[in-house]
Design a protein around this motif. Sequence first.
Motif, PDB file in Angstrom:
ATOM      1  N   ASN A   1      55.139  82.079  53.723  1.00 57.47           N
ATOM      2  CA  ASN A   1      53.846  81.425  53.777  1.00 57.47           C
ATOM      3  C   ASN A   1      52.740  82.414  54.115  1.00 57.47           C
ATOM      4  N   THR A   2      51.562  82.164  53.578  1.00 59.54           N
ATOM      5  CA  THR A   2      50.418  83.021  53.889  1.00 59.54           C
ATOM      6  C   THR A   2      49.982  82.844  55.334  1.00 59.54           C
ATOM      7  N   MET A   3      49.859  81.586  55.767  1.00 63.00           N
ATOM      8  CA  MET A   3      49.421  81.287  57.129  1.00 63.00           C
ATOM      9  C   MET A   3      50.512  81.606  58.137  1.00 63.00           C
ATOM     10  N   LEU A   4      50.100  81.818  59.368  1.00 63.75           N
ATOM     11  CA  LEU A   4      51.066  82.072  60.428  1.00 63.75           C
ATOM     12  C   LEU A   4      51.858  80.812  60.760  1.00 63.75           C
ATOM     13  N   ARG A   5      51.197  79.663  60.663  1.00 65.30           N
ATOM     14  CA  ARG A   5      51.872  78.376  60.892  1.00 65.30           C
ATOM     15  C   ARG A   5      51.211  77.313  60.030  1.00 65.30           C
ATOM     16  N   PRO A   6      51.936  76.271  59.622  1.00 63.71           N
ATOM     17  CA  PRO A   6      51.305  75.171  58.894  1.00 63.71           C
ATOM     18  C   PRO A   6      50.401  74.379  59.832  1.00 63.71           C
ATOM     19  N   PRO A   7      49.293  73.839  59.349  1.00 62.14           N
ATOM     20  CA  PRO A   7      48.340  73.138  60.220  1.00 62.14           C
ATOM     21  C   PRO A   7      48.944  71.914  60.895  1.00 62.14           C
ATOM     22  N   ASN A   8      48.741  71.815  62.218  1.00 66.14           N
ATOM     23  CA  ASN A   8      49.258  70.677  62.972  1.00 66.14           C
ATOM     24  C   ASN A   8      48.684  69.355  62.490  1.00 66.14           C
ATOM     25  N   GLU A   9      47.454  69.370  61.989  1.00 66.54           N
ATOM     26  CA  GLU A   9      46.815  68.126  61.587  1.00 66.54           C
ATOM     27  C   GLU A   9      47.657  67.358  60.569  1.00 66.54           C
TER      28      GLU A   9
ATOM     29  N   ASP B   1      48.359  54.506  62.025  1.00 64.42           N
ATOM     30  CA  ASP B   1      48.084  54.921  60.655  1.00 64.42           C
ATOM     31  C   ASP B   1      47.100  56.091  60.694  1.00 64.42           C
ATOM     32  N   THR B   2      47.360  57.111  59.879  1.00 71.38           N
ATOM     33  CA  THR B   2      46.498  58.296  59.882  1.00 71.38           C
ATOM     34  C   THR B   2      46.233  58.783  58.462  1.00 71.38           C
ATOM     35  N   SER B   3      45.138  59.514  58.313  1.00 70.81           N
ATOM     36  CA  SER B   3      44.847  60.300  57.116  1.00 70.81           C
ATOM     37  C   SER B   3      44.642  61.737  57.572  1.00 70.81           C
ATOM     38  N   SER B   4      45.263  62.680  56.883  1.00 73.99           N
ATOM     39  CA  SER B   4      45.178  64.075  57.312  1.00 73.99           C
ATOM     40  C   SER B   4      45.113  64.983  56.092  1.00 73.99           C
ATOM     41  N   TRP B   5      44.534  66.171  56.293  1.00 74.35           N
ATOM     42  CA  TRP B   5      44.410  67.107  55.174  1.00 74.35           C
ATOM     43  C   TRP B   5      44.150  68.505  55.696  1.00 74.35           C
ATOM     44  N   TYR B   6      44.369  69.479  54.838  1.00 73.91           N
ATOM     45  CA  TYR B   6      43.959  70.856  55.121  1.00 73.91           C
ATOM     46  C   TYR B   6      43.720  71.571  53.794  1.00 73.91           C
ATOM     47  N   ILE B   7      42.978  72.662  53.870  1.00 72.23           N
ATOM     48  CA  ILE B   7      42.748  73.525  52.719  1.00 72.23           C
ATOM     49  C   ILE B   7      42.755  74.967  53.204  1.00 72.23           C
ATOM     50  N   MET B   8      43.420  75.838  52.450  1.00 66.45           N
ATOM     51  CA  MET B   8      43.528  77.249  52.802  1.00 66.45           C
ATOM     52  C   MET B   8      43.138  78.086  51.590  1.00 66.45           C
ATOM     53  N   ALA B   9      42.404  79.164  51.827  1.00 70.34           N
ATOM     54  CA  ALA B   9      42.026  80.071  50.744  1.00 70.34           C
ATOM     55  C   ALA B   9      42.151  81.502  51.245  1.00 70.34           C
TER      56      ALA B   9
ATOM     57  N   HIS C   1      41.233  75.261  57.081  1.00 73.53           N
ATOM     58  CA  HIS C   1      40.600  74.178  57.836  1.00 73.53           C
ATOM     59  C   HIS C   1      41.421  72.911  57.648  1.00 73.53           C
ATOM     60  N   GLY C   2      41.689  72.200  58.750  1.00 72.82           N
ATOM     61  CA  GLY C   2      42.430  70.959  58.697  1.00 72.82           C
ATOM     62  C   GLY C   2      41.807  69.902  59.580  1.00 72.82           C
ATOM     63  N   ASP C   3      42.064  68.627  59.262  1.00 70.48           N
ATOM     64  CA  ASP C   3      41.494  67.529  60.041  1.00 70.48           C
ATOM     65  C   ASP C   3      42.436  66.334  59.957  1.00 70.48           C
ATOM     66  N   VAL C   4      42.331  65.456  60.940  1.00 65.33           N
ATOM     67  CA  VAL C   4      43.117  64.223  60.954  1.00 65.33           C
ATOM     68  C   VAL C   4      42.260  63.119  61.553  1.00 65.33           C
TER      69      VAL C   4
ATOM     70  N   SER D   1      40.330  68.726  64.787  1.00 62.19           N
ATOM     71  CA  SER D   1      40.170  69.518  63.577  1.00 62.19           C
ATOM     72  C   SER D   1      40.365  70.976  63.954  1.00 62.19           C
ATOM     73  N   THR D   2      40.832  71.758  62.998  1.00 64.22           N
ATOM     74  CA  THR D   2      41.102  73.176  63.230  1.00 64.22           C
ATOM     75  C   THR D   2      40.465  74.016  62.129  1.00 64.22           C
ATOM     76  N   THR D   3      39.769  75.049  62.545  1.00 66.99           N
ATOM     77  CA  THR D   3      39.284  76.058  61.618  1.00 66.99           C
ATOM     78  C   THR D   3      39.888  77.391  62.035  1.00 66.99           C
ATOM     79  N   GLY D   4      40.614  78.021  61.131  1.00 67.12           N
ATOM     80  CA  GLY D   4      41.318  79.256  61.468  1.00 67.12           C
ATOM     81  C   GLY D   4      41.008  80.373  60.484  1.00 67.12           C
ATOM     82  N   ILE D   5      41.050  81.579  60.986  1.00 62.48           N
ATOM     83  CA  ILE D   5      40.949  82.765  60.140  1.00 62.48           C
ATOM     84  C   ILE D   5      42.122  83.668  60.471  1.00 62.48           C
TER      85      ILE D   5
END
Length: 399
Positions: free
Chosen positions: A140-148, A286-294, A307-310, A344-348
Amino acid sequence: MKQPKLAITTLAVLSALASSAHAQDGMPITVSGFGTGALTMTNSDQAEFNRVNQAGGVGKDARPGVDSNFGVQVTAKWSDTVSFTAQGLVRKSPTNDQFGAELAWAFAKIKLNDDFSLRLGRVGLPVYMISDVRNVGYANTMLRPPNEVYRQVNVDNADGGDVVYQHSFGDTTVTAQAAIGRAKVRSADSNVEFKPVISTQLVVENGPFTYRLGRAQANFGVYDNSSLTGLVSTLNKVGLASVANELKLTYVKGTFTSAGIAMDYNNIIGQAEYAKRKTETRLVPDTSSWYIMAGYRYGKFVPFIVHGDVKQDSIRDFAALPTTGPLAALSAGANGAIKSGLQSTTGIGLRWDFYKSAAFKVQMDRIKTRDGDGYFLNAKPGFAGSTVNVYAAAIDFVF
């Protein structure tokens, strides 16, 4: 026996069994593995940052437990159509603040024909886009998958089996998978049993793009949790049965539906997932969650941003419950039990492939909690609504 010693012993046994089988009957054996050595810390001692299914986390003092693991996989090929695979994994324990060992996979694979295969035993569940490699940091590119997103379903595998279909149509490869089984997830304060859990996914790969649709459904129950059992019992005793009925602990139906896309085009890397969780109990909201990585590849270096959010889709409080008087404490307990962690998480970060089978990563996440403690552990009074920075450095490897 202490957990670390048990962990080392389990992995050693897998390797020893592989060597023994190869020596005795000439069965072709493949031994591979993966691991991550990491240090993780935050800028706050008001709460602990952790990953899913970990009983302990980390604060200002850097610790290796949160993002470190080690796995060994042994595959024995019985014939051209039958093989056996076992994977042992060492990581932070869900029941105490130590490392523990687990048998992540243990299955027989039967190749039915060129397109279909059947696996029986303990198999990984295709819940997420990177389900099979979520613990393989190097993949994986990221160090960890987003918790959200990756905390919404906490079961990794099931005892049962799956069917996999894979076929190429020109430049497009289609993979369909359906798994069914039973699973149990233990934690420090409860056990969650899934029986059955059914998970399906469809993956389409075309050139630099991968598209995925998945759905998991289960009947589950929460057991051995004295606080939740006591809460429901008390609500019934004081005449609040209607509220208690919305806090089902057993025979609960739940679904998790997700969609994802990944891209590796020229030097541009991207990945995103969106998911919705629904259950019949307010205790698992019930939850809605998402993330996007570039990210962008410069030779052996890949800087990236994620960036991820829930958000919680079900209600976060029982408006009819009294907020004053003798039942105020009970109301607070019921309202607190139905709140999901919101954050929400914003990571670099930066990935450096310094060796053919190893990568060095650094990542900083800025996590904003709202209306509660988010997914942090052991939060102190006043932590709710805080913003925390998480810092990590890791070496991922495979062999």
